[in-house]
Design a protein around this motif. Structure first.
Motif, mmCIF file in Angstrom:
data_model
loop_
_atom_site.group_PDB
_atom_site.id
_atom_site.type_symbol
_atom_site.label_atom_id
_atom_site.label_comp_id
_atom_site.label_asym_id
_atom_site.label_seq_id
_atom_site.Cartn_x
_atom_site.Cartn_y
_atom_site.Cartn_z
ATOM 1 N N SER A 1 -11.868 -5.723 7.540
ATOM 2 C CA SER A 1 -11.017 -4.763 6.844
ATOM 3 C C SER A 1 -10.510 -3.745 7.847
ATOM 4 O O SER A 1 -11.037 -3.611 8.953
ATOM 5 C CB SER A 1 -11.799 -4.049 5.725
ATOM 6 O OG SER A 1 -12.895 -3.319 6.272
ATOM 7 N N GLY A 2 -9.461 -3.023 7.458
ATOM 8 C CA GLY A 2 -8.946 -1.968 8.304
ATOM 9 C C GLY A 2 -7.529 -2.216 8.771
ATOM 10 O O GLY A 2 -6.812 -3.078 8.255
ATOM 11 N N ALA A 3 -7.118 -1.443 9.782
ATOM 12 C CA ALA A 3 -5.756 -1.495 10.304
ATOM 13 C C ALA A 3 -5.740 -2.245 11.629
ATOM 14 O O ALA A 3 -6.238 -1.741 12.641
ATOM 15 C CB ALA A 3 -5.203 -0.084 10.481
ATOM 16 N N THR B 1 -9.800 0.888 14.679
ATOM 17 C CA THR B 1 -9.354 1.153 13.312
ATOM 18 C C THR B 1 -9.701 0.035 12.351
ATOM 19 O O THR B 1 -9.205 0.017 11.218
ATOM 20 C CB THR B 1 -7.827 1.368 13.298
ATOM 21 O OG1 THR B 1 -7.190 0.210 13.858
ATOM 22 C CG2 THR B 1 -7.453 2.599 14.109
ATOM 23 N N TRP B 2 -10.536 -0.921 12.765
ATOM 24 C CA TRP B 2 -10.921 -1.978 11.838
ATOM 25 C C TRP B 2 -12.409 -2.268 11.941
ATOM 26 O O TRP B 2 -13.071 -1.921 12.914
ATOM 27 C CB TRP B 2 -10.077 -3.238 12.030
ATOM 28 C CG TRP B 2 -10.041 -3.819 13.410
ATOM 29 C CD1 TRP B 2 -9.311 -3.370 14.466
ATOM 30 C CD2 TRP B 2 -10.760 -4.976 13.880
ATOM 31 N NE1 TRP B 2 -9.521 -4.166 15.568
ATOM 32 C CE2 TRP B 2 -10.401 -5.161 15.234
ATOM 33 C CE3 TRP B 2 -11.647 -5.863 13.287
ATOM 34 C CZ2 TRP B 2 -10.922 -6.194 16.008
ATOM 35 C CZ3 TRP B 2 -12.171 -6.899 14.055
ATOM 36 C CH2 TRP B 2 -11.795 -7.047 15.391
ATOM 37 N N TYR C 1 -6.970 1.526 -3.466
ATOM 38 C CA TYR C 1 -6.769 0.076 -3.438
ATOM 39 C C TYR C 1 -6.707 -0.492 -4.852
ATOM 40 O O TYR C 1 -5.892 -1.369 -5.151
ATOM 41 C CB TYR C 1 -7.895 -0.582 -2.657
ATOM 42 C CG TYR C 1 -7.839 -2.092 -2.679
ATOM 43 C CD1 TYR C 1 -6.895 -2.781 -1.932
ATOM 44 C CD2 TYR C 1 -8.707 -2.832 -3.479
ATOM 45 C CE1 TYR C 1 -6.820 -4.163 -1.971
ATOM 46 C CE2 TYR C 1 -8.644 -4.215 -3.525
ATOM 47 C CZ TYR C 1 -7.699 -4.877 -2.768
ATOM 48 O OH TYR C 1 -7.625 -6.235 -2.816
ATOM 49 N N THR D 1 -10.603 3.612 7.624
ATOM 50 C CA THR D 1 -9.236 3.441 8.083
ATOM 51 C C THR D 1 -8.605 2.242 7.379
ATOM 52 O O THR D 1 -9.211 1.191 7.253
ATOM 53 C CB THR D 1 -9.197 3.218 9.601
ATOM 54 O OG1 THR D 1 -9.857 4.303 10.254
ATOM 55 C CG2 THR D 1 -7.770 3.117 10.099
ATOM 56 N N GLY D 2 -7.397 2.417 6.908
ATOM 57 C CA GLY D 2 -6.713 1.373 6.167
ATOM 58 C C GLY D 2 -6.559 1.715 4.703
ATOM 59 O O GLY D 2 -5.699 1.173 4.012
ATOM 60 N N GLN E 1 0.702 5.807 4.298
ATOM 61 C CA GLN E 1 -0.575 6.060 4.972
ATOM 62 C C GLN E 1 -1.034 7.482 4.728
ATOM 63 O O GLN E 1 -2.222 7.755 4.662
ATOM 64 C CB GLN E 1 -0.404 5.796 6.466
ATOM 65 C CG GLN E 1 -1.706 5.832 7.240
ATOM 66 C CD GLN E 1 -2.596 4.679 6.858
ATOM 67 O OE1 GLN E 1 -2.115 3.618 6.495
ATOM 68 N NE2 GLN E 1 -3.887 4.886 6.917
ATOM 69 N N THR F 1 0.842 -1.165 0.000
ATOM 70 C CA THR F 1 0.000 0.000 0.000
ATOM 71 C C THR F 1 0.887 1.227 0.000
ATOM 72 O O THR F 1 1.984 1.205 0.515
ATOM 73 C CB THR F 1 -0.904 0.079 1.226
ATOM 74 O OG1 THR F 1 -0.175 0.618 2.259
ATOM 75 C CG2 THR F 1 -1.406 -1.250 1.627
ATOM 76 N N ARG G 1 -2.355 -3.727 7.685
ATOM 77 C CA ARG G 1 -3.745 -3.652 7.257
ATOM 78 C C ARG G 1 -4.214 -5.038 6.813
ATOM 79 O O ARG G 1 -3.420 -5.837 6.304
ATOM 80 C CB ARG G 1 -3.891 -2.654 6.105
ATOM 81 C CG ARG G 1 -3.670 -1.211 6.548
ATOM 82 C CD ARG G 1 -3.545 -0.266 5.375
ATOM 83 N NE ARG G 1 -2.348 -0.503 4.597
ATOM 84 C CZ ARG G 1 -1.128 -0.109 4.953
ATOM 85 N NH1 ARG G 1 -0.950 0.519 6.115
ATOM 86 N NH2 ARG G 1 -0.084 -0.345 4.181
ATOM 87 N N GLN H 1 -8.364 1.075 1.986
ATOM 88 C CA GLN H 1 -8.665 0.071 0.964
ATOM 89 C C GLN H 1 -10.143 0.052 0.591
ATOM 90 O O GLN H 1 -10.481 -0.192 -0.567
ATOM 91 C CB GLN H 1 -8.234 -1.310 1.460
ATOM 92 C CG GLN H 1 -6.733 -1.422 1.686
ATOM 93 C CD GLN H 1 -6.333 -2.764 2.243
ATOM 94 O OE1 GLN H 1 -7.013 -3.321 3.104
ATOM 95 N NE2 GLN H 1 -5.225 -3.296 1.766
#
Length: 726
Positions: free
Chosen positions: A586-588, A546-547, A94, A62-63, A25, A22, A594, A65
């Motif tokens: 999904s997420g961090a 964060t996810w 993404y 967050t993340g 950030q 990725t 991630r 994507q």
């Protein structure tokens, strides 16, 4: 008034294989808002949007994507915690990070979706929740029949949105239906920040590509926007003798005023694939297909398909008051596909098969419209979000099939054959239209909410009409016709326990055009009357720091169609019932790690078959489970990201009697991305990825219906790209 534009894509991309990367950030966290007037309307992303903001793209999650919500047609854009359906929206960052070449490369990240047509072909076909979805059934900004018919370049998309389950209620009827789910493409549009990017790419064996992306906003308040995308790909691919050429251009214009918003999208593309691959069929009595080198061309170098597509769409919204907005959209598209292909049939364990040579040129014109009124009001303690809309879709189509005989061959010792005399192929200009369809509907939806929108109840339905006529190609005489109307009710409920946790459920019905007989069946050309499918679903969604994660349970029933192995006649036979559990994440997970993936457990069964012959047998092409796990890691080396992905699919049955099957398979992908500074300190992103890094040899999918057969996996593929921003 504050309007929200989509985040400027980093255009720094990674690869689309399971070890992705990725971009930094910082690139994923750009917040783009445009101030157009002194009055400010703020939309809380965790609450239902006002009528004027229901089409504004929701911010990325967050993340970097996926997005925090997606379009839901009739219901407008909804945050995922406020949505009574399971939805995922993949963002442009993404898409570029995985070096996606088509929509199929993007949806490969979803555990509920599988591609069921060879990557080495010229088109994309999907299974969502165990039911087929053709590329021509995808929406373009909510309009059906407008996107290019065979493949859409993923580089042109701002969002790729997947709705799980029947979408007739929110989107209306599409040509082939979308019982298991729907895919909507949101095209790239001008963002607040200027975009000027040049991407060069390489795909093994030797395909080279170049993609230009330019976006600007103009005016005193940046109210005028323009976005231009163009790409060219040309070269040899991993399949022996195969080469591909693609040229595509898209232009997007928009105007953002105090009360008026206008959007316009036009595009054209031409794709040519030589040595085109196809689905294969097994010989009766063969339990499993042989293991064949994935590089081997089972067709011929002269087998080639060319597709040409052009489209234009306009959409307008006007805020009548602060609470009520009128909207309308219109799209038109033309498509043409010509060529000749070789389909391996009657494949045996020793590699022997019968190669059938066929052609089925087609062209068509589609017109799609939507109009409606959306608003919010109160009745005592109840808050209402109401939408009344109409939709119409018309298509004229020419299509004719020609067979050129067959020849005996062996997959372990392929031999070049002379190209047959193709003078028998019918020129599309010399025949009449072969089908005409008209879909029209009126829909009403009201989302009632109380307790500060902690409890939301969506009630509504769509009155639909399907009118379809078939004609003889040579004489133009009408050969069949039907006209059916039905009301499809819908119910959705959301209980938000707090701002981060919600329970949801839905019941929806879908009226869809009856299945089309595949061109391999003796009764090719027959069209069945419309059928009704139903879904019941319940689930839980949670935004944990964060996810994000969700768990859903669903059941979908649809009238079933099969081709009899002995008579080669395709017919409706009973019902297919898919029950499943669907988990997404999904997420961090950590500051530098991630995750994107999940799993689906599914039990696809045949029920109510003629004389009970196939009752309780597994549905064709529906495995017991599918699982995806993608990870990205920002390494201690500054601006270097490594990625990996694993895709797993269980055993699938090939025939209704469950005597033939393909084995379970696992694919591993790896990738890396490195960002550095270039001209005027603008980012330059270098990417490398390897799909199917172990070069595993397997049959990837089985399918039935208009596409009946099994597909081979894509061999190890190297992807390289570099994006220069200016």
């Amino acid at each position: 008034m504050t309007h929200y534009f989509s985040n400027a894509p980093s255009l720094a991309a990674t690869f689309c294989a399971p070890f992705f990367a990725t971009v930094s950030q910082a690139q994923n966290d750009v917040d783009t808002t445009v101030e157009l007037a002194p009055i400010s309307i703020t939309a809380n992303p965790i609450r239902l949007p006002s009528a004027s903001l229901t089409t504004a793209l929701l911010p990325e999650a967050t993340g970097g994507q996926v997005a925090s919500g997606s379009q839901l047609g009739l219901l407008g854009n909804r945050n995922r915690l406020d949505t009574p359906f399971n939805v995922t929206s993949y963002i442009s960052t993404y898409i570029s990070d995985i070096q996606a070449r088509s929509i199929a490369d993007v949806v490969a990240a979803d555990p509920s979706v599988r591609v069921v047509f060879p990557r080495a072909s010229y088109r994309d076909v999907y299974y969502i929740r165990g039911f087929s979805l053709f590329s021509y059934n995808m929406g373009l900004d909510g309009l059906y029949g407008i996107a290019p018919k065979q493949r859409y370049p993923a580089e042109f998309a701002e969002r790729i949105e997947i709705l799980k389950g029947p979408d007739t209620f929110v989107n209306g009827v599409s040509l082939g239906g979308s019982v298991g789910g729907a895919i909507n493409i949101v095209p790239k549009r001008a963002t607040y920040d200027d975009v000027t990017a040049l991407t060069t790419s390489f795909e093994s064996d030797s395909e080279l590509g170049i993609h230009v992306d330019v976006g600007r906003r103009f005016g005193e308040a940046k109210q005028f926007g323009i976005r231009f995308n163009s790409l060219v790909n040309d070269g040899d691919l991993t399949l022996d003798d195969q080469s591909s050429k693609l040229g595509a251009t898209a232009l997007s214009l928009n105007y953002q005023g105090d009360r008026l918003r206008l959007y316009g999208d036009v595009g054209t593309q031409r794709q040519k694939v030589d040595a085109v691959d196809w689905v294969d069929t097994l010989a009766p009595g063969v339990n499993k297909p042989p293991s064949i080198d994935d590089h081997t061309d089972l067709g011929q170098p002269w087998a080639s398909f060319t597709s040409k597509d052009s489209y234009a769409a306009v959409r307008g919204e006007y805020d009548l008051t602060d609470q009520w907005t009128a909207f309308s959209s219109l799209g038109i598209s033309t498509t043409e596909t010509t060529g000749i292909f070789v389909q391996p049939t009657n494949l045996k364990a020793n590699g022997d098969y019968l190669a059938a040579i066929r052609s089925f040129p087609s062209n068509g014109t589609s017109v799609s419209t939507q109009s409606g009124l959306r608003g919010t009001f109160n009745t005592g303690p109840l808050d209402h979000s109401l939408t009344l809309a109409t939709a119409y879709w018309h298509q004229d189509l020419k299509a004719v099939s020609t067979a050129f005989g067959s020849y005996a061959a062996n997959a372990y010792n392929t031999i070049s054959q002379p190209k047959p005399n193709t003078s028998a192929i019918v020129d599309l200009d010399d025949i009449h239209k072969t089908s005409q369809v008209n879909f029209s509907s009126v829909a009403l939806a009201d989302t009632l909410s109380v307790l500060n929108e902690r409890v939301q109840l969506t009630l509504g339905g769509r009155q639909q009409s399907i009118q379809s006529d078939s004609y003889a190609a040579q004489s133009g005489a009408k050969t069949s016709s039907y006209d059916r109307s039905a009301f499809s009710p819908a119910l959705g409920v959301v209980f938000k326990l707090n701002d981060y946790l919600s329970l949801y459920g839905n019941y929806v019905e879908a009226l869809q055009q009856g299945p089309s007989v595949p061109n391999t069946a003796l009764n090719y050309g027959d069209i069945f009357a419309p059928v009704v499918s139903r879904q019941v679903e319940t689930g839980i969604k949670a935004e944990i720091g964060t996810w994000f994660t969700s768990l859903a349970a669903f059941q979908i029933t649809q009238p079933n169609g099969n081709t009899d192995l002995h008579t080669n006649i395709y017919s409706l036979d009973g019902e297919q019932r898919n029950r499943g559990l669907e988990w997404n994440i999904s997420g961090a997970l950590l500051a530098q790690v991630r995750i994107l993936g999940g799993a689906m457990l599914i039990d696809g069964r045949q029920t109510k078959t003629a004389d009970g012959v196939y009752d309780d047998k597994k549905a064709i092409g529906v495995p017991k489970y599918q699982a995806n796990l993608g990870l990205e890691w920002d390494t201690p080396v500054p601006d270097l990201t490594l990625s990996t992905r694993v895709i797993r699919t269980d055993k699938q049955y090939v025939d209704a009697a469950n005597t033939q099957s393909i084995d379970a398979w696992t694919r591993y992908d790896l990738g890396a991305r490195y960002s550095l500074k270039g001209v005027m300190d603008k980012p330059v992103v270098l990417r490398v990825a390897v799909e199917n890094v172990a070069n595993t040899r397997y049959w990837s999918s089985a399918s039935t219906g208009q596409v009946s057969g099994i597909s081979r996996a894509t061999p190890r593929t190297l992807l390289l790209s570099s994006t220069f921003s200016f």
